[in-house]
Design a protein around this motif. Structure first.
Motif, PDB file in Angstrom:
ATOM      1  N   THR A 587      37.710  55.101  54.759  1.00  0.00           N
ATOM      2  CA  THR A 587      37.579  55.088  53.307  1.00  0.00           C
ATOM      3  C   THR A 587      38.840  54.514  52.680  1.00  0.00           C
ATOM      4  OG1 THR A 587      36.147  56.992  53.407  1.00  0.00           O
ATOM      5  CG2 THR A 587      37.151  56.530  51.289  1.00  0.00           C
ATOM      6  N   PHE A 588      38.644  53.640  51.686  1.00  0.00           N
ATOM      7  CA  PHE A 588      39.768  53.010  51.003  1.00  0.00           C
ATOM      8  C   PHE A 588      39.663  53.288  49.514  1.00  0.00           C
ATOM      9  CE2 PHE A 588      38.573  50.555  54.682  1.00  0.00           C
ATOM     10  CZ  PHE A 588      39.770  50.389  55.365  1.00  0.00           C
ATOM     11  N   GLN A 589      40.806  53.448  48.906  1.00  0.00           N
ATOM     12  CA  GLN A 589      40.871  53.670  47.468  1.00  0.00           C
ATOM     13  C   GLN A 589      41.057  52.298  46.833  1.00  0.00           C
ATOM     14  OE1 GLN A 589      41.849  53.901  44.481  1.00  0.00           O
ATOM     15  NE2 GLN A 589      41.736  56.027  43.828  1.00  0.00           N
ATOM     16  N   THR A 590      40.048  51.779  46.122  1.00  0.00           N
ATOM     17  CA  THR A 590      40.158  50.410  45.628  1.00  0.00           C
ATOM     18  C   THR A 590      40.226  50.328  44.108  1.00  0.00           C
ATOM     19  OG1 THR A 590      37.771  50.249  45.572  1.00  0.00           O
ATOM     20  CG2 THR A 590      38.848  49.504  47.564  1.00  0.00           C
ATOM     21  N   GLN A 591      39.924  51.421  43.447  1.00  0.00           N
ATOM     22  CA  GLN A 591      39.714  51.345  42.009  1.00  0.00           C
ATOM     23  C   GLN A 591      40.927  50.811  41.257  1.00  0.00           C
ATOM     24  OE1 GLN A 591      40.848  53.116  39.208  1.00  0.00           O
ATOM     25  NE2 GLN A 591      39.352  52.057  37.910  1.00  0.00           N
ATOM     26  N   LYS A 592      42.099  51.297  41.657  1.00  0.00           N
ATOM     27  CA  LYS A 592      43.290  50.969  40.872  1.00  0.00           C
ATOM     28  C   LYS A 592      43.688  49.499  41.008  1.00  0.00           C
ATOM     29  CE  LYS A 592      47.663  52.847  39.562  1.00  0.00           C
ATOM     30  NZ  LYS A 592      48.950  53.370  39.978  1.00  0.00           N
ATOM     31  N   LEU A 593      43.511  48.973  42.204  1.00  0.00           N
ATOM     32  CA  LEU A 593      43.860  47.567  42.423  1.00  0.00           C
ATOM     33  C   LEU A 593      42.851  46.658  41.709  1.00  0.00           C
ATOM     34  CD1 LEU A 593      45.769  45.624  43.805  1.00  0.00           C
ATOM     35  CD2 LEU A 593      44.318  45.700  45.822  1.00  0.00           C
ATOM     36  N   ARG A 594      41.589  47.087  41.682  1.00  0.00           N
ATOM     37  CA  ARG A 594      40.570  46.246  41.059  1.00  0.00           C
ATOM     38  C   ARG A 594      40.628  46.319  39.539  1.00  0.00           C
ATOM     39  NH1 ARG A 594      34.935  48.547  41.511  1.00  0.00           N
ATOM     40  NH2 ARG A 594      35.808  49.560  39.687  1.00  0.00           N
ATOM     41  N   GLY A 595      40.876  47.511  39.016  1.00  0.00           N
ATOM     42  CA  GLY A 595      40.803  47.687  37.567  1.00  0.00           C
ATOM     43  C   GLY A 595      39.357  47.833  37.135  1.00  0.00           C
ATOM     44  N   LYS A 596      39.157  48.002  35.812  1.00  0.00           N
ATOM     45  CA  LYS A 596      37.778  48.072  35.322  1.00  0.00           C
ATOM     46  C   LYS A 596      37.169  46.679  35.423  1.00  0.00           C
ATOM     47  CE  LYS A 596      37.532  52.068  32.379  1.00  0.00           C
ATOM     48  NZ  LYS A 596      38.864  52.373  31.806  1.00  0.00           N
ATOM     49  N   ILE A 597      35.875  46.624  35.655  1.00  0.00           N
ATOM     50  CA  ILE A 597      35.215  45.325  35.793  1.00  0.00           C
ATOM     51  C   ILE A 597      35.400  44.517  34.510  1.00  0.00           C
ATOM     52  CG2 ILE A 597      32.968  44.224  36.015  1.00  0.00           C
ATOM     53  CD1 ILE A 597      34.052  45.393  38.594  1.00  0.00           C
ATOM     54  N   GLY A 598      35.849  43.293  34.679  1.00  0.00           N
ATOM     55  CA  GLY A 598      36.067  42.419  33.520  1.00  0.00           C
ATOM     56  C   GLY A 598      37.431  42.609  32.893  1.00  0.00           C
ATOM     57  N   ASN A 599      38.174  43.624  33.317  1.00  0.00           N
ATOM     58  CA  ASN A 599      39.529  43.838  32.797  1.00  0.00           C
ATOM     59  C   ASN A 599      40.534  43.744  33.933  1.00  0.00           C
ATOM     60  OD1 ASN A 599      38.785  44.148  30.185  1.00  0.00           O
ATOM     61  ND2 ASN A 599      39.705  46.153  29.938  1.00  0.00           N
ATOM     62  N   ALA A 600      41.792  43.550  33.561  1.00  0.00           N
ATOM     63  CA  ALA A 600      42.820  43.365  34.580  1.00  0.00           C
ATOM     64  C   ALA A 600      42.984  44.638  35.409  1.00  0.00           C
ATOM     65  CB  ALA A 600      44.127  43.017  33.909  1.00  0.00           C
ATOM     66  N   SER A 601      43.563  44.458  36.582  1.00  0.00           N
ATOM     67  CA  SER A 601      43.928  45.575  37.447  1.00  0.00           C
ATOM     68  C   SER A 601      44.867  46.517  36.692  1.00  0.00           C
ATOM     69  CB  SER A 601      44.626  45.014  38.683  1.00  0.00           C
ATOM     70  OG  SER A 601      45.425  45.993  39.287  1.00  0.00           O
TER      71      SER A 601
END
Ligand SMILES: *[C@@H]1O[C@H](CO)[C@@H](O)[C@H](O)[C@H]1NC(C)=O
Ligand SMILES: *[C@@H]1O[C@H](CO)[C@@H](O)[C@H](O)[C@H]1NC(C)=O
Ligand SMILES: *[C@@H]1O[C@H](CO)[C@@H](O)[C@H](O)[C@H]1NC(C)=O
Ligand SMILES: *[C@@H]1O[C@H](CO)[C@@H](O)[C@H](O)[C@H]1NC(C)=O
Ligand SMILES: *[C@@H]1O[C@H](CO)[C@@H](O)[C@H](O)[C@H]1NC(C)=O
Ligand SMILES: *[C@@H]1O[C@H](CO)[C@@H](O)[C@H](O)[C@H]1NC(C)=O
Ligand SMILES: *[C@@H]1O[C@H](CO)[C@@H](O)[C@H](O)[C@H]1NC(C)=O
Ligand SMILES: *[C@@H]1O[C@H](CO)[C@@H](O)[C@H](O)[C@H]1NC(C)=O
Ligand SMILES: *[C@@H]1O[C@H](CO)[C@@H](O)[C@H](O)[C@H]1NC(C)=O
Ligand SMILES: *[C@@H]1O[C@H](CO)[C@@H](O)[C@H](O)[C@H]1NC(C)=O
Length: 855
Positions: A587-601
């Protein structure tokens, strides 16, 4: 008697006359008699320099009076009566100066990135150009000194599609202006000039676009810079009559008369370049090859077949009758057209026709379907308005004829001058994906038939006598050109019987076809309406419906399943990663690196990252001359209006490359042209519009983006990013790693590529038991992290303090000690006993011995 003798001498002798240079306002003439034995050469001095001769005459001596006279040029020679002719642009390079300018802001900048008037070949001087989307000007200066009234004569031509303004100034006064001369022919400008010094400026000003726009100058003459010409020059091309100031090449069917080309008398014709009415010869009698038929309008289901003589008619039809006209069945209209009473007309938009016989109507195209338009040309009673036709002779001059209509086909006449090129051109707007054009041709054996689309050769037929061809075209405006190049043999021809454009904006329709998936129609449409991203069409192609859950669509397409381990965004427009990515039990924590969809990380919101993020992308990441911007499964539109780009798709990653480094095909290049000049040699390229793969690796995971812009003819760009677990790098950075064909690879070390620790991954450290409790530390191993970002977990564990006595080492020790003590005591007792026995024995013995002798 003297007179007679002189007359005799002068009549019998030929003289050649050579003049000296003008010196102190006088010249001398050397008279050399030819074929007269009696006479020796002699010189006549003190002749005035300023004896004037008009154009077409040269300076001569009247032997009788020893004075200067003028003598007309002989046939096939000419002169301009004293002046400068510039027509060899290499030879005369130094006779003029030229400059070019580019408008920067509000001022013209001289010599910026532009070319000025220059020789394109020895015969042609052309205006230059600069980068597109710029105002451009070029000037050419001449400073002639005229000794007698003369003129400026200039022969020029404008490129067919060309815009731009052509000016001639004399002594700063505007004398000639050509804002837009649609003719492709050579054009002659005559501007009279007074005596004295003049300042001649020849200018061309143009807003540069991708269309070629230029002025070609064939010749500049300045007449009047000398009082007279000493000689006449032989004609190069063409012929001249006596006393001519130019030579002319007359077309077929005409002849030279008093320095003009005149048509041969009726019933006669001539070969090109004819110089005399006697060259006109009687035409042969007409045959069936010299007429053709066409059809009248359709009336009561009948149309009339009408015969007419060909144009241009190069035969004698005196006393020859055309066949009688007669009625035949109307037959069908061309594709996509119906009979409106007497003539064919296109079906209105959204309707179509299959049977185009008289009385049949166009049909409505129902919902879910559309009727693509076509333009079909097979009725050639005249050249349709959309087409342009012209002809160029081998000498690059316009000839009078072009493609000629023959009712059911068009031809280039076999009577055209050998070596001429006959063009047919049209521009058509296409709207369909998968548009194409086709045509059917035939030709004589030596003619060359070449077909161009947007200036590029698509077909070139040399050996084929007939055939047909089809080429696909992208949506947009396309210029198509058919060229028949006659060889040097007489009597060549090409003919075209059908030209067909499919997928056009205008025209009629002959079909009603189902919309493609992702497109809908309400009926009576020329084109289907695309469904937006996140939607697709229903099975009837009448409504756009949202994608089923778990699926996505980029618009105008079917809904597709996201690849394994990925999920659609909330609008089902593309795929992304879940906040917690779980693959193969990692399991990987990806949310913070990706950011909200359409918005910056989330990281990009920190000040230190200001220069390293661009929208949803991390970048620029540099490699050689290339800049890369890479998102973490968070695509968005690229908003960099300064750069040319290929497509407008959302991108997961994109690059800015030098244009020269790409091997895109020409058609794709054409799409990139609307640009600002500062970044114009760079191009913005989508490196992936779909998330196509997620997988784990030993040290993290890998993402692949596919379906970017075209990279070469067959492949599209893809991006592969290897995420490496690196606990000391939070957001990390996409480093260019390598490039393999159309796949660009990055390495991205970041803590987000570290999996969550599982029980097996922990390092455990237990403390001492104190009062029934102890601390246990669980540490992350090297390549895993705790979800909550603590480096270790401390747990308190219960424990019992066991007594020392009961512990088995103690017992063993105790037992061993007891045994040892017992053993030791036994040994001691034994040793003590032995020792006592010895002492007693010794005591006994000693008492016995002392009693003995004393006794
Ligand atoms: C030379 O001049 C004389 C006298 O003017 C004239 O009669 C004669 O025709 C001239 N000859 C030529 C060849 O022009
Ligand atoms: C000419 O163009 C180049 C690049 O296209 C640019 O670097 C240079 O500054 C330009 N020169 C002038 C004088 O505009
Ligand atoms: C051409 O036609 C005319 C009359 O129509 C006839 O007299 C003549 O012989 C024909 N010439 C040739 C060469 O056939
Ligand atoms: C037929 O043509 C006439 C005029 O030429 C026009 O008014 C009429 O609308 C046309 N009919 C159809 C069905 O297009
Ligand atoms: C094609 O040319 C027409 C007429 O010049 C113009 O109105 C139209 O916008 C052009 N279409 C495209 C796609 O450039
Ligand atoms: C498709 O069309 C058929 C017949 O017109 C209709 O019965 C059906 O309900 C339509 N399906 C949808 C999904 O609209
Ligand atoms: C994931 O873990 C389960 C049990 O926890 C195990 O049965 C399964 O084989 C594991 N799968 C992989 C791919 O390691
Ligand atoms: C994206 O950021 C902007 C401002 O930075 C904010 O207004 C917007 O709500 C954010 N969108 C999402 C989906 O979080
Ligand atoms: C994912 O990686 C594993 C091991 O490297 C490999 O066996 C598997 O085929 C990969 N899956 C895909 C879909 O590429
Ligand atoms: C941190 O996570 C570990 C296991 O992942 C858990 O045992 C521990 O209680 C968590 N600590 C806190 C402060 O939430």
């Amino acid at each position: 008697m003297v007179f007679i003798l002189l007359w005799y001498i002068s009549a019998a002798c030929e003289y050649s006359v050579d003049f000296s240079e003008c010196h102190e306002a006088t010249i001398a003439a050397l008279i050399t008699p030819k074929d007269c034995n009696e006479k020796k050469p002699w010189v006549i001095q003190n002749l005035p320099c300023d004896h004037q001769c008009p154009a077409g005459e040269h300076l001569d001596i009247n032997i009788t009076t020893s004075t200067l006279t003028c003598k007309p040029c002989q046939e096939n020679t000419y002169n301009i009566g004293g002046g400068i002719t510039i027509n060899s642009w290499n030879l005369h390079r130094h006779d003029f100066s030229s400059f070019c300018y580019v408008l920067e802001g509000k001022s013209w900048k001289r010599g910026a990135n532009c070319t000025s008037w220059h020789a394109s070949s020895d015969e042609i001087l052309i205006s230059g150009t600069t980068d597109i989307n710029n105002w451009y000007a070029t000037d050419l200066y001449l400073f002639p000194y005229l000794v007698k009234p003369g003129k400026l004569k200039l022969i020029y031509r404008r490129e067919v599609s060309g815009l731009g303004d052509f000016f001639i100034y004399v002594d700063n006064f505007l004398q000639y202006i050509d804002m837009k001369n649609p003719s492709y022919d050579w054009f002659t400008v005559d501007i009279p000039l007074e005596c004295g010094r003049h300042d001649i400026q020849i200018s061309f000003i143009n807003y540069v676009t991708e269309k070629i726009s230029e002025i070609a100058i064939k010749e500049i003459q300045i007449r009047g810079t000398e009082y007279a010409d000493y000689k006449c020059l032989p004609c190069g091309k063409g012929k001249s009559t006596k006393g001519a100031d130019q030579c002319l090449h007359c077309e077929m069917g005409s002849y030279l008369d008093k320095n003009e080309c005149k048509k041969c008398p009726y019933g006669t014709t001539s070969l090109p370049g004819s110089g005399n009415i006697l060259d006109c010869y009687k035409l042969k009698n007409c045959t069936e090859l010299d007429y053709h038929y066409y059809f009248s309008e359709c009336k009561d289901e009948k149309k009339t077949k009408i015969y007419e003589w060909n144009y241009p008619l190069m035969c004698d039809n005196n006393g020859i009758n055309l066949p009688d006209m007669h009625d035949i069945d109307c037959g069908g209209c061309p594709l996509g057209e119906f009979y409106n009473e007497t003539h064919c007309e296109y079906c209105k938009t959204g309707s179509y026709i299959v049977d185009s016989n008289p009385g049949k109507e166009c049909l409505e195209c129902s919902a879910g379907k559309y009727s693509p338009k076509i333009l079909a040309f097979n009725d050639w009673s005249e050249i349709p308005d959309q087409f342009r036709t012209w002809c160029m002779s081998a000498e690059n001059t316009i000839c009078s004829f072009g493609w000629e209509s023959r009712g059911t086909f068009i031809v280039t006449s076999p009577l055209y001058e050998p070596g001429s090129s006959i063009y047919l051109e049209t521009t058509v707007e296409f709207v369909e994906e998968g548009s194409y054009f086709s045509y059917t041709f035939s030709k004589s054996s030596e003619a060359n038939f070449i077909v161009y689309a947007d200036g590029q050769v698509k077909d070139s037929f040399q050996n084929e006598a007939l055939g047909s061809s089809q080429h696909s075209l992208s949506p947009g405006n396309h210029t198509l050109k058919w060229l028949c190049k006659h060889s040097s043999i007489l009597s060549e021809h090409c003919s075209l019987s059908g030209i067909f454009f499919h997928g056009t904006r205008h025209g009629g329709s002959a079909a009603c076809v189902s919309c493609k998936d992702g497109l809908i129609s309400k009926g009576n449409q020329q084109m289907c309406t695309p469904c937006p991203a996140g939607f697709t069409s229903n099975s009837n192609h009448t409504l756009c419906i949202p994608c089923p859950s778990g699926m996505f669509s980029k618009g105008s397409s079917k809904c597709s399943q996201c690849p394994p381990f990925t999920i659609p965004d909330k609008n089902s427009e593309f795929c992304t990663l879940p906040d917690l990515l779980t693959i193969n039990n990692k399991t990987f924590q990806t949310q913070k690196l990706r950011g909200k969809i359409g918005n910056a990380s989330d990281y990009c919101k920190e000040d230190r990252m200001l220069k390293y993020c661009y929208g949803t992308f991390f970048g620029p990441s540099l490699h050689k001359e290339n800049l890369f911007y890479v998102s973490f499964a968070n695509p968005s539109e690229i908003k960099m209006p300064n750069y040319a780009k290929v497509s407008n798709m959302n991108a997961y990653a994109f690059g800015i490359f030098p244009k020269s480094s790409l091997t895109l095909t020409e058609i794709e290049y054409l799409e990139l042209e609307d640009i600002c000049s500062e970044a114009h040699n760079k191009i913005l390229v989508n490196l992936g519009s779909e998330l196509s793969l997620v997988n784990t690796t030993n040290l993290g995971f890998v993402l692949e983006y596919s379906n970017g812009d075209h990279c070469d003819k067959y492949k599209k760009f893809t991006t592969r990013i290897e995420f490496l677990c690196d606990k000391y790098d939070k957001e990390g950075w996409p480093f260019f790693s390598h490039e393999n064909g159309c796949e660009i690879s990055f390495i991205w070390p970041t803590i987000h590529a570290c999996k969550f620790c599982s029980d097996n991954d922990l390092v455990v450290h237990k403390g001492e038991c104190k009062d029934g409790k102890r601390e246990v530390h669980y540490y992350e191993s090297e390549n895993c992290v705790f979800a909550n970002n603590t480096k270790f977990v401390k747990e308190i564990e219960k424990c019992e303090e066991k007594s020392v006595i009961r512990s088995w080492p103690f017992l063993v020790l105790a037992i061993v000690s007891v045994v040892l003590i017992i053993l030791a005591s036994v040994v001691l007792v034994w040793i003590f006993k032995i020792k006592r026995t010895i002492v007693l024995t010794q005591a006994k013995l000693s008492s016995r011995s002392s009693a003995g002798p004393e006794e």
